[in-house]
Motif scaffolding. Structure first.
Motif, PDB file in Angstrom:
ATOM      1  N   UNK A   2       0.844  -1.191   0.000  1.00 52.75           N
ATOM      2  CA  UNK A   2       0.000   0.000   0.000  1.00 52.75           C
ATOM      3  C   UNK A   2       0.874   1.234   0.000  1.00 52.75           C
ATOM      4  N   UNK A   3       0.529   2.172  -0.830  1.00 56.47           N
ATOM      5  CA  UNK A   3       1.258   3.437  -0.887  1.00 56.47           C
ATOM      6  C   UNK A   3       1.076   4.210   0.405  1.00 56.47           C
ATOM      7  N   UNK A 386       4.339  -1.635  -5.177  1.00 62.20           N
ATOM      8  CA  UNK A 386       4.787  -0.551  -4.298  1.00 62.20           C
ATOM      9  C   UNK A 386       6.059   0.114  -4.810  1.00 62.20           C
ATOM     10  N   UNK A 387       7.003  -0.707  -5.298  1.00 63.73           N
ATOM     11  CA  UNK A 387       8.332  -0.184  -5.624  1.00 63.73           C
ATOM     12  C   UNK A 387       8.516   0.174  -7.087  1.00 63.73           C
ATOM     13  N   UNK A 388       7.658  -0.353  -7.966  1.00 57.85           N
ATOM     14  CA  UNK A 388       7.874  -0.098  -9.388  1.00 57.85           C
ATOM     15  C   UNK A 388       6.635   0.461 -10.082  1.00 57.85           C
ATOM     16  N   UNK A 389       5.504  -0.237  -9.953  1.00 61.21           N
ATOM     17  CA  UNK A 389       4.311   0.149 -10.719  1.00 61.21           C
ATOM     18  C   UNK A 389       3.767   1.497 -10.259  1.00 61.21           C
ATOM     19  N   UNK A 390       3.615   1.692  -8.937  1.00 58.94           N
ATOM     20  CA  UNK A 390       3.068   2.960  -8.447  1.00 58.94           C
ATOM     21  C   UNK A 390       3.991   4.148  -8.764  1.00 58.94           C
ATOM     22  N   UNK A 405      -8.853   2.790  -8.903  1.00 55.16           N
ATOM     23  CA  UNK A 405      -8.165   2.329 -10.104  1.00 55.16           C
ATOM     24  C   UNK A 405      -7.477   0.990  -9.860  1.00 55.16           C
ATOM     25  N   UNK A 406      -6.873   0.837  -8.687  1.00 54.05           N
ATOM     26  CA  UNK A 406      -6.229  -0.439  -8.368  1.00 54.05           C
ATOM     27  C   UNK A 406      -7.255  -1.562  -8.251  1.00 54.05           C
ATOM     28  N   UNK A 407      -8.393  -1.263  -7.653  1.00 56.98           N
ATOM     29  CA  UNK A 407      -9.450  -2.268  -7.543  1.00 56.98           C
ATOM     30  C   UNK A 407      -9.947  -2.652  -8.936  1.00 56.98           C
ATOM     31  N   UNK A 408     -10.073  -1.673  -9.832  1.00 55.89           N
ATOM     32  CA  UNK A 408     -10.518  -1.965 -11.193  1.00 55.89           C
ATOM     33  C   UNK A 408      -9.584  -2.917 -11.919  1.00 55.89           C
ATOM     34  N   UNK A 409      -8.274  -2.718 -11.761  1.00 56.65           N
ATOM     35  CA  UNK A 409      -7.301  -3.635 -12.354  1.00 56.65           C
ATOM     36  C   UNK A 409      -7.510  -5.048 -11.800  1.00 56.65           C
ATOM     37  N   UNK A 410      -7.777  -5.142 -10.502  1.00 54.12           N
ATOM     38  CA  UNK A 410      -8.036  -6.442  -9.896  1.00 54.12           C
ATOM     39  C   UNK A 410      -9.253  -7.127 -10.492  1.00 54.12           C
ATOM     40  N   UNK A 411     -10.319  -6.364 -10.774  1.00 55.16           N
ATOM     41  CA  UNK A 411     -11.512  -6.918 -11.427  1.00 55.16           C
ATOM     42  C   UNK A 411     -11.154  -7.573 -12.757  1.00 55.16           C
ATOM     43  N   UNK A 412     -10.404  -6.860 -13.592  1.00 56.05           N
ATOM     44  CA  UNK A 412     -10.055  -7.361 -14.917  1.00 56.05           C
ATOM     45  C   UNK A 412      -9.229  -8.643 -14.809  1.00 56.05           C
ATOM     46  N   UNK A 467      -6.324  -5.484  -5.983  1.00 48.34           N
ATOM     47  CA  UNK A 467      -7.624  -5.094  -5.433  1.00 48.34           C
ATOM     48  C   UNK A 467      -7.706  -5.202  -3.917  1.00 48.34           C
ATOM     49  N   UNK A 468      -7.002  -6.142  -3.291  1.00 43.39           N
ATOM     50  CA  UNK A 468      -7.156  -6.302  -1.849  1.00 43.39           C
ATOM     51  C   UNK A 468      -6.585  -5.115  -1.069  1.00 43.39           C
ATOM     52  N   UNK A 469      -5.329  -4.698  -1.296  1.00 42.15           N
ATOM     53  CA  UNK A 469      -4.851  -3.485  -0.618  1.00 42.15           C
ATOM     54  C   UNK A 469      -5.664  -2.248  -0.990  1.00 42.15           C
ATOM     55  N   UNK A 470      -6.139  -2.190  -2.241  1.00 40.65           N
ATOM     56  CA  UNK A 470      -6.959  -1.059  -2.636  1.00 40.65           C
ATOM     57  C   UNK A 470      -8.256  -0.987  -1.843  1.00 40.65           C
ATOM     58  N   UNK A 471      -8.865  -2.151  -1.593  1.00 40.46           N
ATOM     59  CA  UNK A 471     -10.094  -2.182  -0.802  1.00 40.46           C
ATOM     60  C   UNK A 471      -9.829  -1.699   0.625  1.00 40.46           C
TER      61      UNK A 471
END
Length: 569
Positions: A2-3, A386-390, A405-412, A467-471
């Motif tokens: 998580x950021x 955490x270290x690269x994508x964000x 947005x992170x949760x949406x990626x998890x849905x897909x 999606x889990x950390x985003x939630x």
């Protein structure tokens, strides 16, 4: 992970004890060690439960999968009860140590069923399908142990996260804690589904469950030992009573005309000896609820306090209820996000039991261990996110991706995972028509390696890292301050509902189709997966609509401040 800049903003009311003597980093090892011990214990019995029921209690395969879904549903639904107790009456500390003892008693009962022959039915007769059913006493001991272990696990799982965050006053430190909280959780589950399940399948169930007892006992002891260092946030009474008061008061005053003036609404709130006054009017969304804070004749006493609690509420209580109503549609999308995963998790174990699980001449991968191929990608991608994508996202767009947005990626990714599972199952069914192989134990298996199940499970793990950390970030930040423990538990709530729903869906499929017989080689699990894919796609569309109309409250302010700070630096 998580950021740090997007998770925590508001802080709960703190007790009078000095931060120098309570809370802070000295509590960090105690909380994480407790998390590790209790997670090891929970993973050791839950993940392999389907196999235990089939092999030791002669339960049919689909029935065992259904029981496992119900157990997982309870374990993820009951955290809300623990959170309500923590927020309203007992505090996090009491809920955690009591729950850890309850789970210990449950695992002890499970250990007894594995070690005492009188508590298990006789094995199935060799070469036949004739199997003895467990007696009433055997079933009572088994399900009592499962119920206690699940209830205790539920009381600690998310309450530990909230208590750990409460030890820190700075949002950055709270974010660091949550990073390590997830790392510890996933690492512990990986260890339990490899080492402990290996002992259960290759040494004995008694020794495996005994290790779970030891891990639970150590976790409980470590938590109590750190008691004098913790910052213990005192419960302020049930916040749900205040929310219910808003509905009652608004209904009783529904005929009164609303005012646009802030002074016509009740703003007084008493917190010990501190009086806080805010003269702004309630927001215009869900205006009907504003009636609850509208002051009328006889609603207050001469000292300004409320004379009729179920006729007048504070503006803050009204706004808290509005916050929950706004976020409810987003929360509901999590149910059908997790339902496919519950179905996939249980059916994957049944698929693995029929496949070639040999790894070398003397080792066979336990079917219950397949979940490790979800956990490892999740752990890896938590770090990469955490270290690269964000950071890369921020360089390209100028700000970090939002939790939505992170949760949406998890849905897909989850929809993609189920689709790949359907393709793999179609290939497995085709292989099942070929002559079967013999494993080390002489059992007949489909001539197809169990490693074919890894790709869809890995995609599931990557999706969970998004999606889990985003939630958790979304609900912890957006929920009212009085519902902090409940905010992290609502993630468990929709997972619990999803497990029950997945159980109901599987039962419905069994009733109206021939896709799920006891011998899945004669079924069509691939068709089940395709139905789930359609549900996932429809749910993703619903999520996009909810996310489009949702307006961040507290989190938006924190992100704006974080971006401003980064730009100024």
């Amino acid at each position: 992970m998580i950021d740090d800049g997007s998770l925590i903003g508001r802080e709960e009311a703190r007790p009078s004890a000095s931060p120098r003597t309570r809370g802070g980093w000295i509590t960090f090892p105690f909380i994480l060690a407790t998390m590790a011990g209790l997670t090891l214990a929970a993973g050791g019995w839950t993940v392999n439960l389907i196999v235990y029921l089939i092999e030791e209690f002669n339960v049919k395969s689909i029935d065992a999968a259904q029981i496992s879904n119900v157990v997982n549903g309870c374990a993820t639904l009951f955290p809300v009860l623990g959170a309500i107790l923590a927020d309203s009456f007992m505090g996090c500390y009491s809920v955690i140590w009591i729950s850890s003892l309850v789970s210990l008693m449950g695992i002890v009962l499970l250990t007894l069923t594995a070690t005492l022959d009188s508590l298990r039915p006789s094995p199935c007769k060799t070469g036949t399908s004739i199997c003895a059913h467990p007696s009433r006493i055997q079933s009572a001991v088994l399900f009592s142990g499962i119920a206690l272990a699940a209830l205790g696990m539920a009381g600690t799982r998310f309450t530990l996260g909230t208590m750990g965050a409460n030890q820190f006053l700075k949002p950055k430190h709270q974010g660091i804690f949550f990073n390590w909280y997830f790392i510890t959780m996933y690492t512990s589950v990986v260890l339990s589904v490899t080492a402990i399940i290996y002992v259960e399948n290759n040494v004995s169930w008694g020794w495996g469950f005994g290790l779970c007892v030891l891990a639970n006992a150590l976790g409980s002891a470590i938590f109590v030992l750190g008691g004098r260092f913790y910052r213990k946030v005192k419960p302020q009474g049930s916040p749900f009573m205040g929310l219910a008061c808003v509905l009652v008061a608004a209904t009783r005053k529904r005929k009164l005309l609303l005012s646009q003036k802030g002074e016509d609404y009740y703003h007084e709130a008493h917190d010990g000896t501190t009086k806080m006054v805010d003269n702004t009017a309630p927001t215009n969304t869900f205006k009907f609820l504003n009636h609850a804070a509208l002051t009328g004749e006889g609603d207050t006493r001469s000292d300004g306090s409320i004379a009729k609690p179920w006729r007048l509420c504070t503006v803050q209580q009204v706004e808290d209820l509005k916050t929950l109503i706004r976020i409810l549609p987003l929360w509901s999308t999590g149910i059908f996000l997790s339902t496919p995963l519950g179905i996939q998790a249980s059916l994957t174990v049944l698929q693995a039991l029929t496949m070639d699980r040999r790894l070398g001449p003397h080792f066979k991968i336990p079917a219950g261990t397949m979940i490790v191929f979800v956990l490892i990608p999740t752990s890896i991608f938590l770090t990469l996110v955490d270290r690269f994508i964000l950071p890369t996202w921020k360089k390209l767009t100028g700000r970090y991706p939002t939790p939505l947005q992170r949760i949406g990626v998890g849905h897909v990714l989850n929809v993609l995972s189920i689709a790949v599972s359907a393709l793999v199952e179609a290939k497995r069914l085709k292989a099942a028509q070929s002559p079967h192989l013999q494993d080390q134990n002489g059992s007949s298996v489909v001539p197809m390696s169990v490693f074919w199940l890894i790709p869809p499970l890995a995609i599931t793990g990557i999706g969970e890292a998004f999606h889990f950390p985003g939630q958790v970030a979304l609900y912890y930040q957006e929920f009212p301050v009085s519902l902090k423990s409940t905010s992290t538990a609502v993630v468990a709530l929709f997972i619990g509902v999803a497990y029950y729903l997945s159980t109901a869906m599987v039962d419905l499929v069994r009733r109206v189709t021939a896709w799920l017989p006891d011998d899945i080689n004669h079924g069509r699990i691939d068709d089940v997966y395709w139905v789930v894919v359609v549900i996932g796609v429809l749910n993703f569309g619903y999520y996009l609509v909810c996310a489009w109309f949702y307006e961040y409250r507290s989190l938006g302010k924190v992100e704006d401040e974080s971006s401003a700070s980064d730009n100024s630096g």
